[in-house]
Design an enzyme around this catalytic site. Structure first.
Site, short mmCIF file in Angstrom:
data_model
loop_
_atom_site.label_atom_id
_atom_site.label_comp_id
_atom_site.label_asym_id
_atom_site.label_seq_id
_atom_site.Cartn_x
_atom_site.Cartn_y
_atom_site.Cartn_z
CG ASP A 1 43.15 -18.99 6.09
OD1 ASP A 1 42.22 -19.73 5.79
OD2 ASP A 1 42.99 -17.85 6.54
CD GLU B 1 37.18 -19.37 13.20
OE1 GLU B 1 37.67 -19.24 14.34
OE2 GLU B 1 37.69 -18.89 12.18
O1 LIG Z 1 42.10 -12.96 8.53
C1 LIG Z 1 42.78 -14.15 8.38
C2 LIG Z 1 42.08 -15.07 7.41
O2 LIG Z 1 40.73 -15.24 7.84
C3 LIG Z 1 39.86 -15.94 7.00
O3 LIG Z 1 40.04 -17.33 7.14
C4 LIG Z 1 39.30 -18.01 8.08
O4 LIG Z 1 37.96 -17.59 8.18
C5 LIG Z 1 37.14 -17.69 7.02
C6 LIG Z 1 35.77 -17.23 7.38
O5 LIG Z 1 35.16 -18.12 8.27
C7 LIG Z 1 37.16 -19.11 6.45
O6 LIG Z 1 36.56 -19.12 5.20
C8 LIG Z 1 38.59 -19.63 6.32
O7 LIG Z 1 38.54 -20.99 5.98
C9 LIG Z 1 39.28 -19.48 7.67
O8 LIG Z 1 40.59 -19.99 7.63
C10 LIG Z 1 39.99 -15.57 5.53
O9 LIG Z 1 39.30 -16.45 4.70
C11 LIG Z 1 41.44 -15.53 5.10
O10 LIG Z 1 41.55 -15.15 3.78
C12 LIG Z 1 42.15 -14.55 5.99
O11 LIG Z 1 43.46 -14.35 5.56
#
Ligand SMILES: OC[C@H]1O[C@H](O[C@H]2O[C@H](CO)[C@@H](O)[C@H](O)[C@H]2O)[C@H](O)[C@@H](O)[C@@H]1O
Length: 778
Positions: A411, A604
């Site tokens: 995302d 990250e």
């Molecule tokens: O808050 C926005 C989005 O954040 C997350 O996505 C991102 O961080 C996660 C944790 O590291 C990771 O799993 C993901 O791949 C990243 O894109 C969350 O997972 C999303 O659902 C959320 O909308």
């Protein structure tokens, strides 16, 4: 228009004007309580149109399926008839009503059929969430939905109604901030200190790392688990209604920063690191939490919050495999297998679709979340994006696709873009995740089925073994027949709208190699060549710079790891050598960024085009911590520990912030300073220019580019090949300014200008004097 808006509002106490929705010359009113999930009525901007509260009340009373609270407007023919009956002589009104009917008709489909992100009227949908999130109190929308309630939900909702009445349904931002302060505690109040009891110094893997500098770094990463560990307070268990946090009994390792809770697919790479750290009981606890969620919810949620009502790439079964291989804990497998089976069935029952290809039908898996409304944690971003669409159906479809994108873990990314004309480019608004069949998801399903067949065989369950073997075989065939492209020598996502493969480069294209879903050694060679031809020697996420975080030039630890691991375990010499090359570069960039940040941080994501620079883009600032990054670095250092070396002379410039030094002074003082400056400057430039909303600032961007150009010049002057190569990389990814000269023969005194820079006298004079020679800084 403003007067008209006010007039319309004055006619209807229970209407709210959504100022952003002034759309196609029509005024949009929302019915029901302020900001609730309500229908909208588009009114022509004509004062003569009569909208009075009694009329609306009568109308809503007489149309049985309409409710003020939920806005479930259906039965449109009936509505129209009622309106006509009530107001037979008012032509204007009739036209309003006809419009109304059309709008309600389109809304009926989504508001009636699709649930909100979760039931909570505070954390997931409803007027309170809408009001607070749209007020933009916090830079990061996730902050609000992570806050704890000070009183019961019912009390807070009552307080909110009173608050809105007292503020005549038109509170200021400061009023809303005060309301939030009065009713919520700060985000992050659900944890208690936790010191992992299975953490110990000097885990054996460190000895594998011969470079002592890197070993010391690995040791530091090993100690980071203590910082990233979280134990949820008992109060969350006792009073779950006060929190958005899902209570889990066992402590977890979180990614870090804004990601205060566990994340599903992140945990796979976190566990790789934890197992190297010999923290077996922490891993087992995290697995037990996941199992409990499968037990209660039927799936593992995206993350540990109630608003994450969707999953993420299914890696629970592979996580189990990591753990059981490391510990031989077969009893745990035996007692958990029914829940692993349950999770697998979640994907089979809820995420599969059939496609027809070459006269054959295939069952494939996709990310698909059919929940309406904006993601609560990115409410304003989603809501505002959807405002660019015409109909409610289109908005609902966008909300589905955004949540499906979040479920994919990517995302967001150009990988999901398909425009209405079927073009696979575009913008975030063209996100069509649920219409794309992702290579890696189908590979994960194959991997899961393989592991399950193996587990059931060990447990002597023949029926289940046969079932899972059959699923694995079926997916292996599908991966080859649907996704493989013999000519290009790689696998590609299948686009259900265009009914064909998306042949653009994405790091996920090679995931079948990781899970072993291929039938010949020749395919390994083809994939290696594909990667090399695509310039993937540093493996960006994609080859398209969309400004979203899962695109060029970002590189992500899980993608790097899968590719390196996949290549390394093929046994093919060329593949193994490419694996080492990629791992080596990844280590260098992580390590440099670590040394150059102050205090030292793991990020990250990284920009793979410049060593030592964190990634950017997307909807939040780059996060530090960082769970999966640490796990992957530990794995690479362990795996290649006999030959990986720390890069020489990394400048420890604490310059990961906007440079405050004047450009002229930055680049002088020798090559080292110039390079050091360059790292900091290019990072600042990237933050200022890459679409990272938090840091976007035109002046900063212009200053940054100027500083970078000066630093670039001084490094280039040094004639050092390696630094020039580095500069070229930077140049290709940052929009550099041009130098302007008064005299093309005399380049001793250039001024460096952005094309739009007219405030700088030097640039401005030269531009207007028309004597300019332009040349790219390179
Ligand atoms: O808050 C926005 C989005 O954040 C997350 O996505 C991102 O961080 C996660 C944790 O590291 C990771 O799993 C993901 O791949 C990243 O894109 C969350 O997972 C999303 O659902 C959320 O909308």
């Amino acid at each position: 228009m403003l007067i008209l808006k006010k007039w319309y509002l004055s006619q209807c106490q229970h209407c709210q004007l959504v100022s952003r929705n002034v759309y196609q010359q029509q005024i949009v009113l929302q019915f029901g309580q302020f900001g609730s999930r309500i229908a909208q009525v588009r009114l022509p901007p004509k004062r003569s149109a009569l909208v009075d509260e009694n009329l609306i009340k009568r109308w809503t009373r007489q149309t049985p399926n309409i409710t003020n609270q939920t806005g479930k407007f259906v039965n449109n023919l009936q509505s129209e008839a009622i309106f006509r009956q009530l107001n037979p002589h008012k032509d204007d009104l009739v036209s309003v009503l006809l419009l109304t009917t059309v709008v309600f008709q389109t809304m009926a489909a989504d508001t009636t059929n699709y649930p909100p992100p979760c039931e909570s009227k505070i954390y997931c949908h409803g007027p309170l969430l809408h009001t607070v999130q749209m007020a933009g109190l916090h830079k990061d929308s996730k902050t609000f939905v992570d806050m704890k309630l000070k009183y019961s939900p019912a009390q807070v909702l009552t307080n909110f109604d009173l608050f809105m009445t007292n503020h005549k349904h038109n509170p200021t931002k400061a009023d809303i901030a005060a309301f939030v302060d009065d009713n919520f505690d700060a985000a992050g109040s659900e944890f208690e200190p936790w010191d992992p009891s299975d953490w110990h110094a000097n885990p054996a893997f460190l000895k594998n790392i011969t470079d002592l500098e890197l070993r010391a770094w690995a040791d530091e990463l090993h100690s980071f688990w203590k910082v990233l560990g979280r134990k949820i307070k008992e109060d969350v268990k006792m009073r779950p209604d006060l929190y958005s946090m899902i209570y889990t009994p066992h402590p977890v390792i979180v990614p870090g920063g804004r990601f205060r809770e566990f994340f599903y697919w992140d945990s796979f790479w976190i566990m790789r690191g934890l197992l190297l750290s010999e923290m077996h009981s922490t891993v087992k606890g995290m697995l037990s939490n996941f199992l409990e969620m499968v037990n209660q919810l039927g799936y593992v949620p995206n993350g540990g919050r109630i608003y994450f009502r969707r999953s993420q790439p299914p890696l629970l079964i592979p996580m189990f495999k990591l753990y059981s291989d490391a510990t031989n804990d077969t009893a745990f497998v035996e007692e958990s297998i029914h829940l692993l089976d349950k999770e697998f069935q979640f994907w089979m029952e809820n995420r599969t679709v059939n496609i027809d290809l070459n006269g054959k039908q295939y069952q494939v898996v996709r990310y698909n979340v059919e929940l309406d409304g904006p993601r609560p944690e990115s409410y304003r971003e989603d809501y505002e994006l959807a405002e660019g669409l015409g109909t409610e159906e289109e908005k609902t479809e966008l909300y589905f696709n955004l949540k499906s994108g979040a479920e994919s873990g990517w995302d967001f990314s150009s990988r999901w873009y398909i425009t209405p004309k079927g073009v696979r480019k575009g913008d975030l608004i063209h996100t069509k995740t649920r219409h794309v069949i992702p290579v890696e998801l189908n590979s994960f399903i194959y991997l899961n089925a393989k592991i399950m067949a193996e587990y059931y065989e060990q447990l002597g369950n023949k029926e289940k073994t046969a079932y899972y073997q059959n699923v694995a075989n079926q997916y292996k065939t599908t991966i080859e027949e649907v996704f493989w492209d013999e000519e290009l020598g790689c696998w590609f996502d299948y686009d259900m709208i265009n009914k064909g493969p998306n042949k653009q480069f994405f790091a996920s294209n090679v995931f079948p190699l990781w899970v072993g879903a291929y039938s010949s050694k020749k395919m390994v060679t083809q994939v290696v060549n594909y990667l090399k031809n695509k310039g993937a020697r540093r493996c960006p996420t994609s080859s398209f710079q969309s400004g979203e975080q899962w695109d060029y030039p970002n590189g992500w630890a899980p993608l790097q790891h899968v590719i390196v691991d996949a290549l390394d375990k093929t046994g093919d010499e060329e593949a193994k050598s490419l694996a080492f090359e990629l791992a080596d570069k990844w280590i260098r960039t992580n390590y440099k960024a670590f040394l150059q940040s102050s205090p030292n941080h793991m990020f990250e994501k990284y920009d793979v085009t410049v060593e030592g620079i964190p990634g950017g883009g997307g909807e939040y600032d780059v996060v530090v911590g960082f769970g999966w990054t640490n796990g992957v670095v530990m794995d690479f250092l362990y795996r290649f520990g006999d030959r990986i070396r720390a890069p020489l002379a990394v400048p420890s410039a604490a310059a990961i912030s906007y440079p405050s030094v004047a450009p002229a002074t930055i680049a002088i003082g020798g090559l080292t300073i110039a390079i050091a400056s360059l790292f900091g400057i290019s990072q600042a430039c990237r933050l200022a220019t890459s679409g990272n909303k938090g840091a976007t600032n035109t002046n900063q961007a212009a200053d940054c580019r100027r500083s970078l150009a000066v630093a670039y010049q001084s490094v280039e002057d040094s004639d050092n090949e390696e630094t020039i190569a580095l500069m070229q990389d930077i140049q290709s990814s940052v929009d550099l300014p041009v130098q302007r000269y008064n005299d093309s023969d005399d380049k001793s005194n250039p001024c460096i200008c952005n094309a739009s820079d007219i405030s700088n006298e030097c640039c401005n004079n030269k531009i207007s004097s028309n004597e300019i020679q332009e040349s790219a800084v390179s």
